[in-house]
Design a protein around this motif. Sequence first.
Motif: not given
Length: 293
Positions: A34, A14, A20, A23
């Motif tokens: 996440i 991240t 977010f 990732a």
Amino acid sequence: MKTKLDYYRIFYETAKFSSFSLAAQHLYISQSAISQCIHQLETDLQTRLFSRSRTGIALTKEGTLLFQKIETAMQAIMQGESLLERLRHLESGALTIAAGDTITTHFLLPYLEQFHKTYPGIRIEMANSYSSHMLQLVKDGKADLAFVNLPAYDEELCIAPCLQIHDIFVCGAAFPIKSKYSLEEIAALPLILLEKNSSSRRFLDKVFAEKHIALVPQIEIAAHELLLQFASIHLGVACVVEEFSKEALSTGKVKKLPLTPQLPPRSIGCAYLRGGTLSQAAQAFLKLTGQNI
């Protein structure tokens, strides 16, 4: 450690992407997962790691400090995974083989050449000593494989025959030979033998001792090649391995004495740790030599 390692991996990805959603795509999990993991990590550490705004996320000062440490650890892990992958595909690593000069020259050399051509990234290391010491090198983890003259026994090792060999007596081209020789007649000749601490010599002494015949050589030496050289210049009759003397025999450099009965065959064996895990390189080399493991 009170926080799961997976949370740190998610934090690392991240922070690296500053997103977010990116990732989540990279880790193949949902964006909500996440967000939940980052929230749990911040709760566990009692520290705010990201600042959130309408334009996205950014590491806090504390988050930056943690990222610097996590980045080093993640790079080390990825390097370790990469190294293991290269080892698994035989692209790097080392293979240590313990073997005497004679076995290396006349048996292992073509396999070593083939192995190096096939796996050039594997570094080959050789250790040379007496059979008992070479077996100890394997037990001590200082050699992956040992190729020794049999018989050899050790409960900690798997020792399997890989080449049958035959001991013969040879003389120089001008040496007058009879149609056949008994063991007693051979023992009476001026003999050139390997030193007593060699396994080949112990085998020979045992065969003659079983017939109540003592061997008293005129010359004792340490190298198989010297046996052939000395016999060829008529210093005496030498006991050599037939399979390792083909060139000298075919060119007439030495002649084989007809022995009745012939000496029993013996073998060269390969030794490795019993119950241990052989490296990929060691397994590949054994397959080249025709060994099933």
